[in-house]
Design an enzyme around this catalytic site. Structure first.
Site, PDB file in Angstrom:
ATOM      1  N   SER A  69       6.506  16.970 -12.399  1.00  0.00           N
ATOM      2  CA  SER A  69       5.365  17.011 -11.474  1.00  0.00           C
ATOM      3  C   SER A  69       5.763  17.128 -10.010  1.00  0.00           C
ATOM      4  CB  SER A  69       4.506  15.768 -11.660  1.00  0.00           C
ATOM      5  OG  SER A  69       3.778  15.892 -12.848  1.00  0.00           O
ATOM      6  N   LYS A  72       4.665  20.235  -8.358  1.00  0.00           N
ATOM      7  CA  LYS A  72       3.267  20.441  -7.950  1.00  0.00           C
ATOM      8  C   LYS A  72       3.118  20.527  -6.430  1.00  0.00           C
ATOM      9  CE  LYS A  72       1.559  17.975 -12.064  1.00  0.00           C
ATOM     10  NZ  LYS A  72       1.119  16.650 -12.566  1.00  0.00           N
ATOM     11  N   TYR A 197       3.000  26.947 -15.438  1.00  0.00           N
ATOM     12  CA  TYR A 197       3.058  25.490 -15.254  1.00  0.00           C
ATOM     13  C   TYR A 197       4.262  24.879 -15.992  1.00  0.00           C
ATOM     14  CZ  TYR A 197       1.774  20.574 -15.597  1.00  0.00           C
ATOM     15  OH  TYR A 197       1.810  19.210 -15.552  1.00  0.00           O
ATOM     16  N   TYR A 249       0.169   8.980  -8.861  1.00  0.00           N
ATOM     17  CA  TYR A 249      -1.058   8.873  -9.666  1.00  0.00           C
ATOM     18  C   TYR A 249      -1.728   7.519  -9.457  1.00  0.00           C
ATOM     19  CZ  TYR A 249       1.903  12.431 -11.633  1.00  0.00           C
ATOM     20  OH  TYR A 249       2.750  13.488 -11.762  1.00  0.00           O
ATOM     21  N   VAL A 267       7.895  13.112 -14.641  1.00  0.00           N
ATOM     22  CA  VAL A 267       8.202  12.334 -15.847  1.00  0.00           C
ATOM     23  C   VAL A 267       9.649  12.462 -16.325  1.00  0.00           C
ATOM     24  CG1 VAL A 267       5.900  11.985 -16.851  1.00  0.00           C
ATOM     25  CG2 VAL A 267       7.150  14.113 -17.310  1.00  0.00           C
TER      26      VAL A 267
END
Ligand code: GLN
Length: 314
Positions: A69, A72, A197, A249, A267
């Site tokens: 992530s 991103k 992605y 998050y 992750v």
């Protein structure tokens, strides 16, 4: 270098890694992506890069890992450069969710339906749709080349084992993408967007690469080595703001309180952190906490930020 000379910082970083190493055995690797589940959980390493391009490393920094992530941030910046904020924020929101990174729940209840921010999986999948490029392959190559330029590492590429593992088990991401196609105006072909992605998440990096990229964000978007502008300063500021509010998050509030430095987790156990005007930090610790953030990595970042007074709230 940042309050301390190079040798002192080197020694301090080593002792902070040693201090936090016991926590590396407490987390769990991300077994829902089988290739990540096979990585030893007790790895811990960190690199910092200051704005004069000096790097200090300690611990298991020879271990390579995937961006997950953390990628991103960079696809968001490219989408902003390509489409501008009006279009991007017409398709994804700017608000933290308080939910896990892969949650589908609020997509159904937000009206008009759109992902709440670009750091959750649904938002990042939407962002892949917005990155410029004639084909999915070209969109991905633009993301990869951007990461290569920001890290000054032309060798960064996809880890094929992790990519295959994500692609073959990414049922939740597929569900999110098809839901977005149905309700939120995802324009491109769903499987092609997912492929971008999965590939951006599978780009393989080192702590040093993350520290370099963090230093660019800390330097208003300019490469510390040459001063060359790489990112529009406003988009750099936007990325840092998302890192503070959504980078961990539903653990972002805790990070703001305990660390106070913009940071983005993945992750794989990677963390990219950026202390504006000070330094970039790259950390790896594959053992994750219950929210999918590196457990020992978070402790280590708190230690680094605390001892170097990096909190933006201080
Ligand atoms: N590739 C991962 C996924 O889609 C990225 C999630 C993360 O790093 N938090 O589940």
């Amino acid at each position: 270098m940042i309050n301390l000379d190079y040798d002192t910082l080197q020694a301090e970083l080593r002792s902070w890694v040693d201090e936090c190493r016991p926590y590396s055995r407490e987390g769990e690797t991300a077994g829902y992506i089988p290739a990540l589940g096979r990585v030893p959980g007790d790895i811990l390493g960190a690199a910092v890069c200051d704005l004069k391009d000096r790097v200090v490393e300690a611990g298991d920094t020879g271990h390579k890992f995937t961006l997950q992530s953390i990628s991103k941030i960079f696809s968001l910046i490219l989408a902003l450069e390509d489409c501008g904020p009006e279009i991007v924020f017409g398709r994804v929101g700017m608000e933290p969710t308080g939910d896990p990174f892969n949650s589908i729940a609020k997509l159904e209840f937000t009206r008009p339906s759109r992902p709440l921010n670009p750091m959750i999986n649904a938002g990042a999948i939407m962002i892949c749709d917005l990155v410029g490029g004639g084909t999915a392959g070209e969109k991905f190559r633009r993301i990869r080349d951007f990461v290569r330029r920001l890290s000054s590492n032309p060798h960064i590429d996809v880890d094929p084992e992790v990519y295959e593992s994500e692609k073959s088990t990414g049922h939740r991401n597929r569900a999110l993408a098809y839901f977005l196609k149905d309700t939120a105006g995802l324009k491109g072909d769903v499987e092609e967007i997912l492929d971008i992605y999965f590939k951006q998440c599978s780009l393989q990096v080192s702590c040093r690469d993350l520290a370099y990229m963090g230093a660019v964000l800390a330097n208003e978007g300019r490469l510390p080595s040459s001063g060359e502008p790489m990112i529009n300063p406003f988009y750099c500021q936007t990325a840092l703001a998302f890192m503070v509010t959504c980078g961990f998050y539903n653990g972002s509030g805790q990070l703001a309180v305990e660390v106070g430095v913009p940071a983005k987790s993945g992750v794989s156990g990677g963390i990219l952190s950026s202390a504006p005007g000070r330094m970039g930090i790259g950390i790896i610790g594959p053992g994750l906490d219950l929210k999918g953030n590196s457990l020992a990595g978070r402790m280590l970042l708190a230690r680094i930020a605390g001892d170097l007074n990096l909190s933006i709230f201080a």
